[in-house]
Design a protein around this motif. Structure first.
Motif, PDB file in Angstrom:
ATOM      1  N   ASP A 173       0.830  -1.210   0.000  1.00  0.00           N
ATOM      2  CA  ASP A 173       0.000   0.000   0.000  1.00  0.00           C
ATOM      3  C   ASP A 173       0.862   1.258   0.000  1.00  0.00           C
ATOM      4  N   ALA A 174       1.926   1.253   0.783  1.00  0.00           N
ATOM      5  CA  ALA A 174       2.831   2.401   0.811  1.00  0.00           C
ATOM      6  C   ALA A 174       3.520   2.580  -0.535  1.00  0.00           C
ATOM      7  N   TYR A 175       3.903   1.483  -1.160  1.00  0.00           N
ATOM      8  CA  TYR A 175       4.534   1.531  -2.479  1.00  0.00           C
ATOM      9  C   TYR A 175       3.561   2.092  -3.514  1.00  0.00           C
ATOM     10  N   LEU A 176       2.319   1.640  -3.466  1.00  0.00           N
ATOM     11  CA  LEU A 176       1.308   2.131  -4.409  1.00  0.00           C
ATOM     12  C   LEU A 176       1.022   3.610  -4.197  1.00  0.00           C
ATOM     13  N   ALA A 177       1.057   4.064  -2.949  1.00  0.00           N
ATOM     14  CA  ALA A 177       0.821   5.480  -2.675  1.00  0.00           C
ATOM     15  C   ALA A 177       1.978   6.332  -3.186  1.00  0.00           C
ATOM     16  N   ALA A 178       3.171   5.767  -3.217  1.00  0.00           N
ATOM     17  CA  ALA A 178       4.345   6.534  -3.638  1.00  0.00           C
ATOM     18  C   ALA A 178       4.542   6.520  -5.145  1.00  0.00           C
ATOM     19  N   LYS A 179       4.045   5.526  -5.827  1.00  0.00           N
ATOM     20  CA  LYS A 179       4.263   5.371  -7.269  1.00  0.00           C
ATOM     21  C   LYS A 179       2.960   5.498  -8.022  1.00  0.00           C
ATOM     22  N   ARG A 180       3.064   5.806  -9.284  1.00  0.00           N
ATOM     23  CA  ARG A 180       1.905   5.850 -10.166  1.00  0.00           C
ATOM     24  C   ARG A 180       2.025   4.678 -11.131  1.00  0.00           C
ATOM     25  N   LEU A 181       1.208   3.669 -10.935  1.00  0.00           N
ATOM     26  CA  LEU A 181       1.315   2.445 -11.714  1.00  0.00           C
ATOM     27  C   LEU A 181       0.093   2.260 -12.603  1.00  0.00           C
ATOM     28  N   GLY A 182       0.272   1.437 -13.636  1.00  0.00           N
ATOM     29  CA  GLY A 182      -0.817   1.124 -14.550  1.00  0.00           C
ATOM     30  C   GLY A 182      -1.733   0.049 -13.993  1.00  0.00           C
ATOM     31  N   LYS A 183      -2.845  -0.197 -14.701  1.00  0.00           N
ATOM     32  CA  LYS A 183      -3.832  -1.172 -14.238  1.00  0.00           C
ATOM     33  C   LYS A 183      -3.259  -2.580 -14.161  1.00  0.00           C
ATOM     34  N   GLU A 184      -2.403  -2.926 -15.128  1.00  0.00           N
ATOM     35  CA  GLU A 184      -1.824  -4.264 -15.129  1.00  0.00           C
ATOM     36  C   GLU A 184      -0.944  -4.467 -13.897  1.00  0.00           C
ATOM     37  N   ASP A 185      -0.131  -3.464 -13.560  1.00  0.00           N
ATOM     38  CA  ASP A 185       0.722  -3.559 -12.378  1.00  0.00           C
ATOM     39  C   ASP A 185      -0.107  -3.645 -11.101  1.00  0.00           C
ATOM     40  N   LEU A 186      -1.194  -2.907 -11.044  1.00  0.00           N
ATOM     41  CA  LEU A 186      -2.072  -2.955  -9.870  1.00  0.00           C
ATOM     42  C   LEU A 186      -2.666  -4.348  -9.687  1.00  0.00           C
ATOM     43  N   ALA A 187      -3.028  -4.995 -10.785  1.00  0.00           N
ATOM     44  CA  ALA A 187      -3.575  -6.352 -10.698  1.00  0.00           C
ATOM     45  C   ALA A 187      -2.525  -7.322 -10.174  1.00  0.00           C
ATOM     46  N   TYR A 188      -1.291  -7.184 -10.647  1.00  0.00           N
ATOM     47  CA  TYR A 188      -0.210  -8.044 -10.154  1.00  0.00           C
ATOM     48  C   TYR A 188      -0.010  -7.846  -8.651  1.00  0.00           C
ATOM     49  N   ILE A 189      -0.002  -6.601  -8.220  1.00  0.00           N
ATOM     50  CA  ILE A 189       0.251  -6.307  -6.806  1.00  0.00           C
ATOM     51  C   ILE A 189      -0.911  -6.779  -5.934  1.00  0.00           C
ATOM     52  N   ASP A 190      -2.134  -6.675  -6.429  1.00  0.00           N
ATOM     53  CA  ASP A 190      -3.275  -7.198  -5.667  1.00  0.00           C
ATOM     54  C   ASP A 190      -3.151  -8.704  -5.442  1.00  0.00           C
ATOM     55  N   ARG A 191      -2.712  -9.432  -6.465  1.00  0.00           N
ATOM     56  CA  ARG A 191      -2.520 -10.873  -6.313  1.00  0.00           C
ATOM     57  C   ARG A 191      -1.424 -11.158  -5.284  1.00  0.00           C
ATOM     58  N   LEU A 192      -0.352 -10.373  -5.334  1.00  0.00           N
ATOM     59  CA  LEU A 192       0.733 -10.560  -4.371  1.00  0.00           C
ATOM     60  C   LEU A 192       0.280 -10.261  -2.946  1.00  0.00           C
ATOM     61  N   LYS A 193      -0.529  -9.217  -2.770  1.00  0.00           N
ATOM     62  CA  LYS A 193      -1.042  -8.878  -1.437  1.00  0.00           C
ATOM     63  C   LYS A 193      -1.897 -10.003  -0.885  1.00  0.00           C
ATOM     64  N   ARG A 194      -2.708 -10.633  -1.736  1.00  0.00           N
ATOM     65  CA  ARG A 194      -3.529 -11.756  -1.281  1.00  0.00           C
ATOM     66  C   ARG A 194      -2.661 -12.965  -0.936  1.00  0.00           C
ATOM     67  N   PHE A 195      -1.571 -13.169  -1.674  1.00  0.00           N
ATOM     68  CA  PHE A 195      -0.713 -14.319  -1.420  1.00  0.00           C
ATOM     69  C   PHE A 195       0.080 -14.159  -0.125  1.00  0.00           C
ATOM     70  N   PHE A 196       0.732 -13.001   0.054  1.00  0.00           N
ATOM     71  CA  PHE A 196       1.597 -12.807   1.215  1.00  0.00           C
ATOM     72  C   PHE A 196       0.852 -12.305   2.448  1.00  0.00           C
ATOM     73  N   ARG A 197      -0.280 -11.660   2.263  1.00  0.00           N
ATOM     74  CA  ARG A 197      -1.098 -11.100   3.336  1.00  0.00           C
ATOM     75  C   ARG A 197      -0.254 -10.250   4.290  1.00  0.00           C
ATOM     76  N   ASP A 198      -0.184 -10.639   5.548  1.00  0.00           N
ATOM     77  CA  ASP A 198       0.520  -9.838   6.553  1.00  0.00           C
ATOM     78  C   ASP A 198       1.881 -10.408   6.928  1.00  0.00           C
ATOM     79  N   LYS A 199       2.476 -11.180   6.044  1.00  0.00           N
ATOM     80  CA  LYS A 199       3.812 -11.712   6.331  1.00  0.00           C
ATOM     81  C   LYS A 199       4.796 -10.546   6.389  1.00  0.00           C
ATOM     82  N   PRO A 200       5.597 -10.444   7.442  1.00  0.00           N
ATOM     83  CA  PRO A 200       6.537  -9.316   7.557  1.00  0.00           C
ATOM     84  C   PRO A 200       7.530  -9.289   6.394  1.00  0.00           C
TER      85      PRO A 200
END
Length: 146
Positions: free
Chosen positions: A66-93
């Motif tokens: 979320d902090a990375y997304l707030a700092a960068k301006r990414l395209g829709k494809e990149d956002l979809a990739y990051i959403d999948r990664l967030k679901r996979f890793f969840r709250d792992k430090p």
């Protein structure tokens, strides 16, 4: 902090919040709340999550993303990739994630695809988030093999 109601800014469907962070950069986030009171509450919670981490603090992958997304301006494809990664890793430090975790994520998220697609869909976005987390002092700097 400025709030833009639905339909007031470029045909937005939900509330948009805009604020200035501690570094003097302007940040903007789209909120899913449907009322102004809900939008303000959600905005304060998200801003605390994005900016509230100090160096050395244990930060989960989703918060770092979320902090990375707030700092960068990414395209829709990149956002979809990051959403999948967030679901996979969840709250792992972020300090506990190693290269083997990225390979496991690549094989789980991009099943039956080429290695180049796994690099593009998983390894590159995840390493970008982890490099950003290292810049913030949330983990050590490291390199990830593709």
């Amino acid at each position: 902090m400025q709030f833009y109601a639905p339909g007031t800014r470029k045909g937005n469907r939900t509330y948009v919040v805009r604020w200035w962070d501690n570094n003097g950069s302007q940040r903007e986030k789209v909120l899913e709340a449907t009322t102004l009171a809900g939008a303000k509450t959600e905005a304060k919670r998200r801003i605390r999550r994005i900016e509230g981490h100090s160096p050395g603090e244990t930060v989960g992958f989703a918060d770092a993303a979320d902090a990375y997304l707030a700092a960068k301006r990414l395209g829709k494809e990149d956002l979809a990739y990051i959403d999948r990664l967030k679901r996979f890793f969840r709250d792992k430090p972020v300090r506990e994630i190693v290269g083997a975790d990225l390979m496991t994520a690549a094989h789980a998220i991009a099943v039956n695809t080429s290695d180049s697609n796994k690099n593009r869909a998983v390894i590159t976005p995840a390493s970008s988030i982890l490099h950003y987390a290292a810049e913030q002092g949330w983990c050590q700097e490291r390199r990830f093999r593709r």
